[in-house]
Design an enzyme around this catalytic site. Structure first.
Site: not given
Length: 339
Positions: A129, A242
């Site tokens: 990711c 994130h």
């Protein structure tokens, strides 16, 4: 566009349920959907397009009469079942780390290296990711001005670990606010109101495996085997999204205005960058969205022509489920999937 018989392996997990949501929201051409998981989850019911489907235990026979299998059940399950599915003619798009660095397995971000997906042997790997959102911003810049060196520090949400970590952050936050001591169980230390510079295991080099993934996966995706890259990955008390502070050194000087103009036109990227009104990406606003957001674009005061920027994305969507579905969509559009 041909409709596909689709299977989701790990359907009851966080990314598995996001697969279901993304397939619905993007009106993916699903002829039939098989929901697969471990024996512990077999029998559970999940909804897809106003239809309640029962989760089945994953077995070799699960992949009979399937065209596309989306895997998010961990590396061990992927290593066992993905080759079985591929041998049956199924295209596997795997969200685990099982095959990412294997020679002959494409590691794909559609906006960056979609052409790599064409030469697959039945398995395509979805990158980590944190890697996905970084290369989304690096690749458009690299096309204009080759990148020599990258230094990245990440601030990664607990959803990257899974549902148990989200529950841990919620519970620990309540415990701390109640003035009580926390006993950590998901992470080695308390995550509530804390930062942990440890994601995945530590290697002999002193880097963590997460940091190693960012380094080697970026080189593979961007076809830059000699790219200089250093990463520090930190777990933060954020539920979803994130964030990354990225420092880039180019072969030639690049101004912040030039970088901003390039990224504004990049597919899948949205620039939010106006410090006069505190406009920049945050994980809170990125959660539940599809774009990779870039802001705080500025010239590096430590290196002439270098650029520093801030990158944010929903790690469960673009960092996992959405990226995998986009690979399948683009393969269908190009006639590489489904005949």
């Amino acid at each position: 566009m041909k409709e596909l018989r689709v299977a989701i392996v790990g359907a009851t997990g966080m990314v598995g349920q996001e697969f279901i949501k993304v397939l619905t929201q993007r009106d993916f051409p699903v002829k039939s959907l098989s929901l697969l998981a471990s024996d512990r989850s077999a029998g559970k019911k999940l909804w897809f397009r106003e239809q309640e489907l029962e989760v089945q235990e994953t077995s070799p026979d699960s992949f009979n009469d399937i065209d596309l299998a989306l895997f998010s059940a961990g590396a061990e399950i992927s290593r066992h079942f993905s080759p079985i599915a591929a041998r049956k003619g199924v295209l596997v798009i795997d969200n685990s780390a099982a095959f990412r660095m294997e020679s002959g397995v494409p590691l794909v971000v559609p906006e960056v290296n979609m052409e790599d997906a064409r030469n697959n042997k039945g398995i395509i790997a979805n990158p980590n990711c944190s890697t996905i959102q970084m290369v989304m911003a690096l690749a458009p810049l690299h096309k204009v001005n080759p990148i020599k060196r990258v230094v990245v520090s990440t601030y990664q949400a607990v959803s990257g670990t899974g549902t148990a970590a989200i529950e841990a952050l919620t519970g620990q936050s309540r415990t701390v606010l109640d003035g009580q001591a926390v006993t950590p169980h998901v992470y080695p230390h308390q995550i509530a109101f804390n930062l942990l510079p440890e994601i995945d295991t530590f290697l002999d080099t002193g880097y963590t495996k997460e940091e190693w993934k960012m380094m080697v996966e970026t080189r593979k995706i961007m076809h830059l085997p000699n790219l200089l890259l250093s990463a520090t990955c930190v777990r933060v008390p954020v539920f979803i999204g994130h964030s990354e502070a990225v420092n880039i050194e180019f072969e030639r000087p690049m101004s912040a205005d030039d970088a901003r103009a390039i990224l504004t036109k990049a597919p899948g990227v949205r620039v939010l960058d106006d410090p006069t009104v505190s406009l920049y990406p945050t994980p809170w606003m990125a959660a539940g969205t599809d774009e990779t957001y870039v802001g705080r674009i500025r010239e590096d005061t430590s290196h002439v022509g270098g650029i520093t920027m801030w990158i944010v994305a929903d790690n469960v969507r673009k960092g996992a489920a959405l990226n995998a579905v986009q690979i399948a969509e683009e393969m269908l559009r190009r006639g590489w999937l489904g005949g």
